[in-house]
Scaffold this active site. Structure first.
Site, PDB file in Angstrom:
ATOM      1  N   HIS A  31       0.850  -1.201   0.000  1.00  0.00           N
ATOM      2  CA  HIS A  31       0.000   0.000   0.000  1.00  0.00           C
ATOM      3  C   HIS A  31       0.885   1.250   0.000  1.00  0.00           C
ATOM      4  CE1 HIS A  31      -2.749   3.065   1.595  1.00  0.00           C
ATOM      5  NE2 HIS A  31      -3.708   2.330   1.074  1.00  0.00           N
ATOM      6  N   GLU A  49      -3.079   3.377  -7.424  1.00  0.00           N
ATOM      7  CA  GLU A  49      -3.306   4.496  -6.501  1.00  0.00           C
ATOM      8  C   GLU A  49      -2.519   5.711  -6.968  1.00  0.00           C
ATOM      9  OE1 GLU A  49      -1.404   2.299  -3.137  1.00  0.00           O
ATOM     10  OE2 GLU A  49      -3.242   2.810  -2.082  1.00  0.00           O
TER      11      GLU A  49
END
Lengths: 214, 214, 214, 214
Positions: free
Chosen positions: B85, B133
């Site tokens: 992430h 992202e």
């Protein structure tokens, strides 16, 4: 074949190795380059040998104390750089940023990785080449072609699946001219070498032995 | 569509959000899961909601104090895990190792990345899915489909070029049901969400609004 | 004496070890606690044993995917936390931030370090205790008191020079009750243990043997 | 007073700044040094200015690709090195190792830290000096003596408590000669400067202005 001699932080004379690299390169069909510590780049580049950095950071000009700027290593004479060497692993986003920074500064790039899956990942970042360094072969003296030839062929396939323009180097288990020939036979466009030349009593003779079968 | 609600370390009640995730999942065609902090995994899994870890380390059983073992989060009830992430970036070799560790323990995997080049790299590691992202959209509330739809389409192409079996999720810029539909139209198989649900005054209503247009 | 049993990511039954810790603590003059993986904190704390985290990050509530929040491990039942264990080293600024985060959440803190100089540094961060873990003793089974008693005495002196209120634990080379007594004689206020208990065939018997000479 | 001009990776001419450092040092009572990128060390040292590295790694000669070896920066002409700069934070054990490596190679050391607690920790590692860099002042142009004089005095006290032989430099919020004098009045033995000189239109004039009140 491209032969990149990585001096790491070995206690060798970087200028003497660079002069051998320059001279053996001139007298052979191989392309040979040398990658010294950042603080030694300038003196190595002054020999006329093709000079590479061992690492650049994913940064631009700015507030980055203690980092390696692609433009800074170019100033010192570097023509290319290793990225993500097994002794200087980067986060995926930073490996991408380092390839972009190197491109911006005009450096040729070789991104290192451990296995075929990571080689595919490295190729996806769009470098000039990738180098497969199976951890079980690093520093062992066992030639990759003998110990595990599949890993090189699988790495060549993994890179070609992602981007057929990315060359694949063999980054561990190379110490003789026969190893270089075997790497080429497996589809490799070059090799990374370190102690076999940098720590040799006679680096020039070690290089001549390496390129002799080519 | 797969909707993964990341609770980060927000000051929310993880059990209340998990109960909303479970109930809205039951009443919709979407698949919805929730990713709490590691220390909250057990209480969240006990709600019956599909529970994910936020991170696992590239390790096995052994001497790894302070690390997240894939088998440990499975014990606590996790069915999948985020890897790499943007708030927990891993070295390329460690992202590979974390995918392997998750597979070993039976966890489904989503590897996050910033841009299409990194998405190709993430897909090469062989996870179940990747999530794009774009850093410029994280936490802005700007829907990715409106701000930069090309990045999603390019990420879908980059992943498909490497491995067409890897799904692509949209990992930033999603806050409404229309954003979810737009992400699906761009080829995305799901979305990652965080504050839009976790910090909502009424997480259940926020989830219902998200799945309503599906 | 404080005895902290670190379960690392060993393949042990954390609940069974915790029950042994709870029972032997109740029947002895020693204070005994157990530090499981984050995902196991809740089930371990439910045994009633004193439960510690293996690590917390230098963060607050917020956007910190995949991190360990001090308040999160408190929710799960932790009373204290290791910081900067040799298997989870932190940057100096982050070790400081982790001590501050742990204090904020009401966790007791033990900061680990390798040698007397680092023990002085760790003590300067103001934790409740520091633990000296000479790398050459970790996992060897050689008792620190026998192999290198000076390192414990020097660590006690280094901590006292900086802050006499910081206790010094002995973090490696402890496996028997005699080792615990020897550590106490060298000025140590406790010990960290791992495999000697966590991987014992009978953890309860191992703990009883440890506290017997106290 | 010791004035260390950190060139970071700014787009300045390192040789021109170094010549100004050399000349202003010669004509003043201050001691002035310059810290360029590693790849620029050699050309900077050749000016005759006192030259520092921005970072060294906690390593020895060996297999450390892409790292900064203390002996390597000495070869290139460095007399000292920053360690743990706020832009190049190190793990506590590595900061200790870097101080040891620098000592081994004969480099003077300045270990940076954010606040008085960390300054105490840095002093415990036994460097020649520590530098306090309050994050809230870095790059703001607000002089530390005006914004938060207590942090400098508290840092001086924290270092003296651990080791009175360690000097304390002021590492942020310095841009004028008055700031240098104020830092000295607070007990500081020197200052770290960066953009105020490196990015000045006329670095020589900026340096002359700095040392004028001394």
């Amino acid at each position: 074949m491209f032969i990149l001699v990585n001096l790491k932080t070995y206690p060798c004379d970087p200028v003497a190795v660079a002069e051998a690299v320059r001279d053996v390169d001139d007298g052979s069909d191989a392309r040979i380059a040398v990658a010294p510590q950042a603080a030694h780049l300038e003196r190595v580049a002054e020999t006329g040998a093709e000079t590479w950095a061992q690492h650049v950071d994913p940064i631009d000009h700015g507030s980055n104390t203690g980092h390696s700027l692609a433009e800074g290593v170019v100033d010192a004479g570097a023509a290319g750089t290793l990225i993500n060497h097994s002794e200087r692993r980067l986060k995926l986003a930073d490996a991408d940023g380092a390839v972009r920074a190197a491109e911006r500064a005009g450096l040729e790039t070789v991104v290192c990785a451990n296995n075929p899956a990571q080689i595919g990942a490295a190729a996806a970042l769009g470098p000039d080449a990738v180098a497969v360094e199976p951890p079980e072969l690093i520093g062992t003296g066992t030639p990759v072609s003998q110990a595990d030839p599949d890993v090189v062929e699988d790495a060549v396939d993994a890179a070609a699946n992602v981007d057929p323009d990315v060359a694949v180097l063999c980054g561990a288990g190379i110490s003789t001219g026969d190893d270089v020939v075997a790497a080429a036979d497996l589809g490799s466009g070059g090799v990374l070498l370190a102690s076999g030349v940098a720590k040799a009593d006679d680096p020039r003779a070690a290089l001549e032995e390496l390129v002799e079968p080519l």
